[in-house]
Design a protein around this motif. Structure first.
Motif, mmCIF file in Angstrom:
data_model
loop_
_atom_site.group_PDB
_atom_site.id
_atom_site.type_symbol
_atom_site.label_atom_id
_atom_site.label_comp_id
_atom_site.label_asym_id
_atom_site.label_seq_id
_atom_site.Cartn_x
_atom_site.Cartn_y
_atom_site.Cartn_z
ATOM 1 N N PHE A 225 5.901 6.652 -5.898
ATOM 2 C CA PHE A 225 6.330 6.846 -4.510
ATOM 3 C C PHE A 225 5.509 5.959 -3.579
ATOM 4 O O PHE A 225 6.050 5.223 -2.746
ATOM 5 N N VAL B 194 6.252 2.111 -3.957
ATOM 6 C CA VAL B 194 7.485 1.656 -3.312
ATOM 7 C C VAL B 194 7.349 1.739 -1.793
ATOM 8 O O VAL B 194 7.910 0.906 -1.072
ATOM 9 N N LEU B 195 6.571 2.697 -1.311
ATOM 10 C CA LEU B 195 6.322 2.774 0.142
ATOM 11 C C LEU B 195 5.618 1.499 0.622
ATOM 12 O O LEU B 195 6.019 0.889 1.628
ATOM 13 N N MET C 229 5.627 -1.383 -0.875
ATOM 14 C CA MET C 229 6.565 -2.481 -1.056
ATOM 15 C C MET C 229 7.537 -2.554 0.116
ATOM 16 O O MET C 229 7.837 -3.642 0.627
#
Lengths: 182, 141
Positions: free
Chosen positions: A158, A161-162, A164
């Motif tokens: 999580f 990806v945050l 990213m």
């Protein structure tokens, strides 16, 4: 069974060398796919179907992503052919690695035997089905005995990806000029 | 992409989706699991992108949907743990009735698997969108 596993092991090594040596990057990406496919078959022969399924699916995704990335860049590697010094360095590293393996492998425990806390592993195997109601012990460990571990894993996913999305998100013109933040 | 690839990917879409859901929901009785099933759902969107265009994939699963899905998955996982805590058991403990070998009676495992599956699927989609999506104006592709 051992002969079959040895055959696929050799195929893994051959395709891995092909990945490193091929100049055509599309062919290298396909060789990488073949390498992962053979590793998946090896997992299946070692009686780990869960791992084999994950290996195959993730390998397919990696090959697709690499091919799409190649479609947007150059197909040929711009790297020059490896020089003699690189080759000599490779041979030296390989020799050191082989000597190290010969020294260390006899000290390892037998393949498949638990490294520590054998009673815990035995307890999972004996009482897992009745404790968790899950016939698949991999799932029992992932989502019941070690659910904390899974929580940590998905939080890492999580957060990555945050980060990213913060780096790669679409930016409006005012934001890019620094007149407006976030 | 060619018409053949578009037709085949249109036909194969429901089968991949059913297989992914199967992997997620029967992880406790057969090989598979939430992580593999989630990545399979993500691969479906990659297939749409490869066969059609990114806009087609984004129309079906938008960036907003994927963000909502991953937050929902994480919150679902945490909620299951907290409910067990409120019932006086340990965090993430299995508090629902469970019968070994039953298709759905594995307690809280199936719900946790659903949360992890949704989260992993949405993360895969988002990684893909951000890596291959449109770039800000003025930047070279």
């Amino acid at each position: 069974m051992e002969i079959l596993m040895g055959f696929f092991f050799i195929l893994v090594i051959v395709s891995a060398v092909a990945v490193a040596e091929l100049r055509d990057l599309l062919a290298a990406a396909l060789a990488l796919g073949a390498c992962g496919f053979f590793v998946g078959i090896l997992f299946f022969l070692m009686m780990a179907p869960d791992l084999a399924i994950v290996q195959l699916i993730v390998e397919i995704m990696m090959v697709v992503v690499l091919v799409i990335a190649l479609a947007r860049t150059h197909r040929k590697s711009s790297e020059p052919e490896s020089a003699k010094t690189t080759l000599a360095l490779g041979v030296i590293v390989a020799c050191v690695f082989i000597l190290f393996s010969v020294a260390v492998v006899p000290l390892m425990t037998e393949f498949g035997s638990p490294q520590y806390n054998p009673e815990v592993s035995q307890r999972y195997i004996d009482e897992g089905v009745e404790n968790t109601g899950s016939q698949n012990l991999v799932t029992a460990v992932l989502l019941d005995y070690r659910a904390y571990d899974t929580l940590g894993e998905i939080v890492v996913l999580f957060a990555s990806v945050l980060g990213m999305s913060l780096v790669l998100r679409k930016v409006s013109k005012r934001m890019a000029e620094g007149k407006e933040c976030l | 992409m060619s018409l053949i690839i578009q037709t085949v990917s249109r036909g194969i879409t429901p089968f991949i989706f059913v297989y992914a859901i199967y992997l997620i929901l029967t992880g406790h009785t057969s090989p598979g699991g939430a992580f593999a099933g989630g990545v399979a759902i993500g691969l479906l969107i990659v297939l749409w992108y490869a066969a059609f265009k990114l806009s087609t994939a984004e129309r079906r699963v938008s960036c907003f949907t994927a963000h909502a899905g991953r937050i929902l998955g994480l919150l679902g996982f945490l909620t299951m743990g907290t409910i067990a805590l409120l019932l006086g058991k340990g965090f993430l403990e299995n508090f629902l009735p469970k019968v070994a070998g039953h298709l759905t009676m594995s307690g809280v495992i199936i719900l946790l698997a659903l949360g992890v599956g949704i989260l992993v699927g949405c993360e895969t989609v988002l990684i893909f969108y951000y890596l291959f999506g449109r770039r800000p104006k003025g930047e070279r592709r």
